[in-house]
Design an enzyme around this catalytic site. Structure first.
Site, PDB file in Angstrom:
ATOM      1  N   ALA A   1      68.217 -35.721  75.283  1.00  0.00           N
ATOM      2  CA  ALA A   1      68.066 -33.855  74.762  1.00  0.00           C
ATOM      3  C   ALA A   1      69.481 -33.971  73.831  1.00  0.00           C
ATOM      4  CB  ALA A   1      67.796 -33.874  76.311  1.00  0.00           C
ATOM      5  N   PRO A   2      68.762 -32.547  72.829  1.00  0.00           N
ATOM      6  CA  PRO A   2      67.338 -31.994  72.886  1.00  0.00           C
ATOM      7  C   PRO A   2      65.929 -32.910  72.662  1.00  0.00           C
ATOM      8  CG  PRO A   2      69.030 -31.383  71.325  1.00  0.00           C
ATOM      9  CD  PRO A   2      69.191 -32.656  72.079  1.00  0.00           C
ATOM     10  N   GLY A   3      66.198 -34.033  71.828  1.00  0.00           N
ATOM     11  CA  GLY A   3      64.787 -34.621  71.045  1.00  0.00           C
ATOM     12  C   GLY A   3      64.755 -34.503  69.355  1.00  0.00           C
TER      13      GLY A   3
ATOM     14  N   CYS B   1      78.453 -40.026  67.441  1.00  0.00           N
ATOM     15  CA  CYS B   1      78.840 -38.268  66.746  1.00  0.00           C
ATOM     16  C   CYS B   1      80.402 -37.848  67.008  1.00  0.00           C
ATOM     17  CB  CYS B   1      78.257 -37.755  66.674  1.00  0.00           C
ATOM     18  SG  CYS B   1      78.608 -36.700  67.933  1.00  0.00           S
TER      19      CYS B   1
HETATM   20  N1  SAM Z   1      69.965 -38.318  70.890  1.00  0.00           N
HETATM   21  C1  SAM Z   1      69.326 -36.392  71.451  1.00  0.00           C
HETATM   22  C2  SAM Z   1      69.114 -36.291  70.090  1.00  0.00           C
HETATM   23  O1  SAM Z   1      68.792 -36.670  69.021  1.00  0.00           O
HETATM   24  O2  SAM Z   1      68.476 -35.180  69.910  1.00  0.00           O
HETATM   25  C3  SAM Z   1      71.404 -36.127  71.051  1.00  0.00           C
HETATM   26  C4  SAM Z   1      71.617 -36.738  72.399  1.00  0.00           C
HETATM   27  S1  SAM Z   1      73.721 -36.823  72.713  1.00  0.00           S
HETATM   28  C5  SAM Z   1      74.521 -37.222  71.760  1.00  0.00           C
HETATM   29  C6  SAM Z   1      73.949 -37.742  74.387  1.00  0.00           C
HETATM   30  C7  SAM Z   1      73.324 -37.044  75.557  1.00  0.00           C
HETATM   31  O3  SAM Z   1      73.796 -37.766  76.797  1.00  0.00           O
HETATM   32  C8  SAM Z   1      73.622 -35.315  76.044  1.00  0.00           C
HETATM   33  O4  SAM Z   1      71.577 -34.991  76.220  1.00  0.00           O
HETATM   34  C9  SAM Z   1      73.489 -35.924  77.014  1.00  0.00           C
HETATM   35  O5  SAM Z   1      73.029 -34.733  78.057  1.00  0.00           O
HETATM   36  C10 SAM Z   1      73.243 -37.033  77.331  1.00  0.00           C
HETATM   37  N2  SAM Z   1      74.748 -37.319  79.263  1.00  0.00           N
HETATM   38  C11 SAM Z   1      75.757 -36.870  78.916  1.00  0.00           C
HETATM   39  N3  SAM Z   1      76.090 -37.700  80.379  1.00  0.00           N
HETATM   40  C12 SAM Z   1      75.713 -38.825  80.259  1.00  0.00           C
HETATM   41  C13 SAM Z   1      75.172 -40.165  81.015  1.00  0.00           C
HETATM   42  N4  SAM Z   1      76.731 -40.242  82.275  1.00  0.00           N
HETATM   43  N5  SAM Z   1      74.538 -40.935  80.711  1.00  0.00           N
HETATM   44  C14 SAM Z   1      73.549 -41.368  80.306  1.00  0.00           C
HETATM   45  N6  SAM Z   1      73.440 -39.446  79.081  1.00  0.00           N
HETATM   46  C15 SAM Z   1      74.315 -38.725  79.090  1.00  0.00           C
END
Ligand code: SAM
Length: 447
Positions: free
Chosen positions: A110-112, A229
């Site tokens: 998310a968000p995708g 990031c």
């Molecule tokens: N890949 C996405 C994009 O390009 O739009 C952004 C992802 S963001 C950097 C990391 C994601 O990991 C978030 O959506 C968050 O909710 C999720 N997240 C948070 N805690 C997590 C956990 N313990 N295990 C896996 N994912 C987790």
């Protein structure tokens, strides 16, 4: 903007880090907006665009327009995405060059942004599982997939450790890990106050756990794209070194043009905003040994039965069902590629599926009610009735206001803007019912 001293000190000595230039770049207010075009819905956009050199469909847009009041945005013609994130494309095209269908996973999706990007890069016939563990974010992920017009994505809501049960299934895994977020301080200065050294350590421990789970799910010879990031060594190179030592991962090189300004690190690559046109980002491509023991999985009795042939016939005027199976979930009919039916069955057994394939609609008595996702997809039958709106009327439609159009056929019509589907309208005697989904409507009244 006051950057944490502990962060600055921890970056000293890293390749490409220049304390003065880094601080200066954080004081500059330019926002650097970029977007990625949808190759299935290529419009000519009314903005001034400049190429992001490492992504075929990536563009900087300057000045930043109002996306909310652009119908192309709502039609899924582009996705607003930070340019550094688009480097996923270089890793993918350089290491997944075969045109054979693959099974891919985006584990933290998310968000995708990376999901929609990866989907557009996949060879035809591939399957993509887009997973997000946090419940409140799964719907946003699903809605962005629907807007993009995806037809072979499964959106799931699982903890990464559940994927250990899908041992050896995925050819490619994108793992864009949750992190301390220092790479986005320029865009979100408020995030600076929640940064701490202890949070970096906490994130690194979590990242290790997520990589370990993903590694199990990777096929022998499969590739894991790891990214964050964050600027912190603990969350980047140290995680990769751990994966090399503990999991036997090999690091794959990614060729990057030197004019792009991306810094090669001891392992992986770093985007420093004082060196390139993008925000802070780290990525590395890891490969699982081809000789690791393959893991077999068995498929239990199928509870996800396809709908009958007769049903397929009834839908002929709506959707091209060649090579598609129909199935019912939550009272709605969905389509899914026949060739990947077994994989969907497996995912159904092991994962919490929030959305799969293409939701096409439901029968109410003898009448078919088409779903919004069908309007946004490219699977809609060419014979479906439609009408076109000019920009002002399209905005009214997207605000769920009344629209008036003359000379349109009765019944369900696809509402389009410059030829791209926005949603449905039901034309009755003397009025048009606006079926744009409430949850997506533009809430603001004016630009
Ligand atoms: N890949 C996405 C994009 O390009 O739009 C952004 C992802 S963001 C950097 C990391 C994601 O990991 C978030 O959506 C968050 O909710 C999720 N997240 C948070 N805690 C997590 C956990 N313990 N295990 C896996 N994912 C987790």
């Amino acid at each position: 903007m006051q950057l944490p001293t502990a962060l600055l000190n921890s970056l000293e000595g890293l390749p490409g880090f220049d304390r003065g230039a880094f601080i200066q770049r954080h004081l500059e207010a330019d926002s650097m907006t970029s977007l990625r075009l949808n190759p299935d819905k290529h419009p000519s956009l009314p903005f001034s665009l400049r190429k992001v050199p490492w992504a075929l469909q990536g563009f900087y847009v300057d000045p930043r327009p109002s996306f909310t009041f652009d119908p192309f945005f709502h039609a899924g013609c582009y996705y607003v995405q930070e340019a550094s994130s688009m480097l996923l494309e270089q890793a993918f095209i350089q290491h997944m060059s075969s045109q054979q269908p693959i099974c891919a996973l985006d584990l933290c999706a998310a968000p995708g942004g990376k999901t929609t990007h990866l989907y557009s890069l996949l060879p035809k016939g591939s399957v993509l599982v887009a997973n997000e563990v946090i419940k409140s974010r799964v719907n946003l992920l699903r809605d962005n997939c629907i807007k993009w017009g995806t037809t072979s994505v499964v959106v799931t809501q699982n903890d990464p450790h559940h994927f250990q049960e899908l041992a050896g299934v995925f050819d490619w895994i994108t793992l864009d890990a949750p992190c301390s977020g220092s790479g986005l301080f320029r865009k979100d200065p408020l995030a600076i106050s929640s940064w701490s050294e202890s949070h970096v350590i906490h994130c690194a421990q979590r990242q290790q756990r997520i990589v370990a789970a993903a590694w199990q799910a990777l096929k022998p010879g499969g590739i894991l794209f790891y990214s964050t990031c964050s600027y912190s060594l603990e969350e980047n190179e140290n995680i990769v070194s751990w994966a090399k030592n503990q999991l036997g991962a090999s690091v794959l090189p990614v060729q990057l043009d030197s004019t792009w300004g991306i810094q090669e690190s001891e392992v992986g690559y770093r985007c420093w905003p004082h060196q390139m046109r993008g925000e802070g980002f780290y990525f590395c491509c890891l490969q699982k040994s081809a000789t690791s023991s393959p893991t077999y999985f068995s498929i239990r009795a199928d509870k996800f039965l396809p709908v009958s042939q007769k049903e397929n016939q009834r839908l002929k005027g709506w959707i091209d069902l060649a090579d598609q199976h129909l199935f019912e979930a939550g009272g709605q009919l969905h389509a899914w590629p026949v060739s990947q039916w077994e994989l969907l069955t497996l995912f159904k057994q092991k994962l919490y599926i929030s959305y799969a394939g293409l939701r096409i609609g439901q029968w109410m008595k003898e009448k078919f009610i088409p779903d919004h996702a069908l309007a946004l997809s490219n699977q809609l039958a060419a014979t479906t009735s439609s009408f076109q709106l000019e920009k002002e009327q399209a905005i009214n439609y997207l605000q769920r206001k009344e629209i008036t159009v003359s000379n349109v056929s009765r019944g369900w019509n696809l509402v389009t803007y410059n030829g791209f589907g926005l949603g449905w309208a039901n034309v009755l005697q003397g009025r048009i019912n606006n079926y744009y989904p409430k949850e997506f409507r533009i809430l603001k009244d004016k630009e």
